[in-house]
Design a protein around this motif. Sequence first.
Motif, PDB file in Angstrom:
ATOM      1  N   ALA A  72       8.106  -0.448 -11.052  1.00 51.55           N
ATOM      2  CA  ALA A  72       8.814  -1.686 -10.702  1.00 51.55           C
ATOM      3  C   ALA A  72       8.203  -2.333  -9.461  1.00 51.55           C
ATOM      4  O   ALA A  72       8.905  -2.753  -8.535  1.00 51.55           O
ATOM      5  CB  ALA A  72      10.308  -1.421 -10.502  1.00 51.55           C
ATOM      6  N   ARG A  73       6.865  -2.414  -9.452  1.00 51.35           N
ATOM      7  CA  ARG A  73       6.125  -3.015  -8.348  1.00 51.35           C
ATOM      8  C   ARG A  73       5.276  -4.153  -8.885  1.00 51.35           C
ATOM      9  O   ARG A  73       4.620  -4.026  -9.922  1.00 51.35           O
ATOM     10  CB  ARG A  73       5.208  -1.990  -7.673  1.00 51.35           C
ATOM     11  N   GLY A  74       5.281  -5.283  -8.182  1.00 54.47           N
ATOM     12  CA  GLY A  74       4.385  -6.370  -8.537  1.00 54.47           C
ATOM     13  C   GLY A  74       2.940  -5.942  -8.339  1.00 54.47           C
ATOM     14  O   GLY A  74       2.648  -5.021  -7.571  1.00 54.47           O
ATOM     15  N   ARG A  75       2.025  -6.637  -9.011  1.00 52.11           N
ATOM     16  CA  ARG A  75       0.617  -6.221  -8.978  1.00 52.11           C
ATOM     17  C   ARG A  75       0.052  -6.227  -7.559  1.00 52.11           C
ATOM     18  O   ARG A  75      -0.588  -5.265  -7.137  1.00 52.11           O
ATOM     19  CB  ARG A  75      -0.209  -7.139  -9.880  1.00 52.11           C
ATOM     20  N   ASP A  76       0.278  -7.300  -6.807  1.00 53.31           N
ATOM     21  CA  ASP A  76      -0.273  -7.367  -5.458  1.00 53.31           C
ATOM     22  C   ASP A  76       0.350  -6.316  -4.549  1.00 53.31           C
ATOM     23  O   ASP A  76      -0.341  -5.703  -3.723  1.00 53.31           O
ATOM     24  CB  ASP A  76      -0.075  -8.762  -4.865  1.00 53.31           C
ATOM     25  N   ASP A  77       1.659  -6.096  -4.679  1.00 55.77           N
ATOM     26  CA  ASP A  77       2.316  -5.062  -3.876  1.00 55.77           C
ATOM     27  C   ASP A  77       1.749  -3.685  -4.204  1.00 55.77           C
ATOM     28  O   ASP A  77       1.533  -2.855  -3.308  1.00 55.77           O
ATOM     29  CB  ASP A  77       3.824  -5.068  -4.127  1.00 55.77           C
ATOM     30  N   LEU A  78       1.510  -3.452  -5.482  1.00 53.54           N
ATOM     31  CA  LEU A  78       0.939  -2.177  -5.907  1.00 53.54           C
ATOM     32  C   LEU A  78      -0.462  -1.988  -5.327  1.00 53.54           C
ATOM     33  O   LEU A  78      -0.798  -0.913  -4.808  1.00 53.54           O
ATOM     34  CB  LEU A  78       0.892  -2.116  -7.431  1.00 53.54           C
ATOM     35  N   LEU A  79      -1.272  -3.035  -5.382  1.00 55.41           N
ATOM     36  CA  LEU A  79      -2.632  -2.944  -4.847  1.00 55.41           C
ATOM     37  C   LEU A  79      -2.620  -2.725  -3.334  1.00 55.41           C
ATOM     38  O   LEU A  79      -3.444  -1.980  -2.796  1.00 55.41           O
ATOM     39  CB  LEU A  79      -3.418  -4.206  -5.201  1.00 55.41           C
ATOM     40  N   GLU A  80      -1.687  -3.370  -2.633  1.00 51.95           N
ATOM     41  CA  GLU A  80      -1.562  -3.130  -1.193  1.00 51.95           C
ATOM     42  C   GLU A  80      -1.208  -1.669  -0.923  1.00 51.95           C
ATOM     43  O   GLU A  80      -1.749  -1.046   0.003  1.00 51.95           O
ATOM     44  CB  GLU A  80      -0.493  -4.040  -0.593  1.00 51.95           C
ATOM     45  N   ASP A  81      -0.287  -1.136  -1.719  1.00 55.21           N
ATOM     46  CA  ASP A  81       0.101   0.267  -1.554  1.00 55.21           C
ATOM     47  C   ASP A  81      -1.098   1.192  -1.755  1.00 55.21           C
ATOM     48  O   ASP A  81      -1.254   2.192  -1.038  1.00 55.21           O
ATOM     49  CB  ASP A  81       1.200   0.635  -2.552  1.00 55.21           C
ATOM     50  N   ILE A  82      -1.942   0.864  -2.727  1.00 59.24           N
ATOM     51  CA  ILE A  82      -3.132   1.679  -2.974  1.00 59.24           C
ATOM     52  C   ILE A  82      -4.076   1.602  -1.778  1.00 59.24           C
ATOM     53  O   ILE A  82      -4.646   2.613  -1.348  1.00 59.24           O
ATOM     54  CB  ILE A  82      -3.832   1.233  -4.270  1.00 59.24           C
ATOM     55  N   GLY A  83      -4.247   0.408  -1.216  1.00 60.90           N
ATOM     56  CA  GLY A  83      -5.091   0.263  -0.038  1.00 60.90           C
ATOM     57  C   GLY A  83      -4.596   1.094   1.131  1.00 60.90           C
ATOM     58  O   GLY A  83      -5.386   1.740   1.839  1.00 60.90           O
ATOM     59  N   THR A  84      -3.290   1.099   1.339  1.00 59.46           N
ATOM     60  CA  THR A  84      -2.706   1.918   2.407  1.00 59.46           C
ATOM     61  C   THR A  84      -2.911   3.400   2.129  1.00 59.46           C
ATOM     62  O   THR A  84      -3.273   4.178   3.028  1.00 59.46           O
ATOM     63  CB  THR A  84      -1.203   1.616   2.537  1.00 59.46           C
ATOM     64  N   TYR A  85      -2.696   3.796   0.890  1.00 61.08           N
ATOM     65  CA  TYR A  85      -2.877   5.191   0.486  1.00 61.08           C
ATOM     66  C   TYR A  85      -4.295   5.679   0.775  1.00 61.08           C
ATOM     67  O   TYR A  85      -4.498   6.805   1.243  1.00 61.08           O
ATOM     68  CB  TYR A  85      -2.567   5.324  -1.006  1.00 61.08           C
ATOM     69  N   LEU A  86      -5.288   4.831   0.527  1.00 58.86           N
ATOM     70  CA  LEU A  86      -6.685   5.237   0.677  1.00 58.86           C
ATOM     71  C   LEU A  86      -7.028   5.633   2.107  1.00 58.86           C
ATOM     72  O   LEU A  86      -7.985   6.373   2.341  1.00 58.86           O
ATOM     73  CB  LEU A  86      -7.610   4.101   0.222  1.00 58.86           C
ATOM     74  N   VAL A  87      -6.250   5.151   3.067  1.00 61.16           N
ATOM     75  CA  VAL A  87      -6.503   5.476   4.470  1.00 61.16           C
ATOM     76  C   VAL A  87      -5.529   6.524   4.997  1.00 61.16           C
ATOM     77  O   VAL A  87      -5.908   7.403   5.767  1.00 61.16           O
ATOM     78  CB  VAL A  87      -6.411   4.204   5.345  1.00 61.16           C
ATOM     79  N   SER A  88      -4.277   6.452   4.578  1.00 61.94           N
ATOM     80  CA  SER A  88      -3.230   7.222   5.245  1.00 61.94           C
ATOM     81  C   SER A  88      -2.897   8.559   4.600  1.00 61.94           C
ATOM     82  O   SER A  88      -2.287   9.417   5.244  1.00 61.94           O
ATOM     83  CB  SER A  88      -1.948   6.380   5.324  1.00 61.94           C
TER      84      SER A  88
END
Length: 200
Positions: A59-75
Motif C-alpha cells: 500500500a505504497r505509492g511508487r515514488d514513496d516506495l522508491l524513496e524507501d528503497i533509497g533510504t534502505y540502501l544506505v541505512s
Amino acid sequence: MHGLVNRAIERFVRDTYGRDVWIDTIRRLDMGLTEFESMMIYEPQVTAQVLAAVGTRLARGRDDLLEDIGTYLVSNPATEALRRLLRFSGVDFVDFLHSLDDLPERARLAVSDLDLPALELLDQGGGLYRLHVGCPEGDGPRFGPVVVGLLRAMADDYGALAVVEHQGEAGTCEILEIRLLDEGFAHGRAFVLGAGGGAP
C-alpha cells in the motif's frame, strides 16, 4: 534492467517486511522465479511489474516506495558495503554532494554494465543545491525518488540537517532540490577506513 536493481528491490522487501511478503508478491506475478540474479540483465517491464506489485502489496505509492528503497540502501546493515562506498566519496556531506557527478562512472568501474543515470550538481549558493538526475529511456523506473531517499539517509549518516525534495521533471532529467540547513547538526554514524569499522 541490471539484475542489481531488481535484487535491491527484492532485498529491500525481504529485509524490511520479511521473506514471506516477498515470496507471496513475486509468485503472484507468475514470472517463474522467486529471486533475481545480481549479474543478469532483465527487461525493463519486469522491474516495472515488480515495483507495481510490491507497491500494491505494501500500500505504497511508487515514488514513496522508491524513496524507501533509497533510504534502505544506505541505512540497513545488510547494505553496509554500499554505505561505506558512498562515505568514501567525501569527508562531509557537502564534499559528498560535490562527488555525485562522478558516481555513475565509479559504479561502472565496479560493475561495467551497470548503467546509472547521469548526475549533475548545481551549487546555487547559501546551502542550496540542485541535482539533475537523468531520466531513463523507455519504460525503466525513474531514479530520482531513489536518490531522494539515498540523500536523506546520507545527510543523517554525516550528521547534517538537510531538506531534500523532488521538484519534478524538466526535459530529460529529474530535478532534486537540496537545502543544507546545518552541516554539523548532529554526530554522524561512525565511519573509519578500516574494513568493518563502519558499524552503526
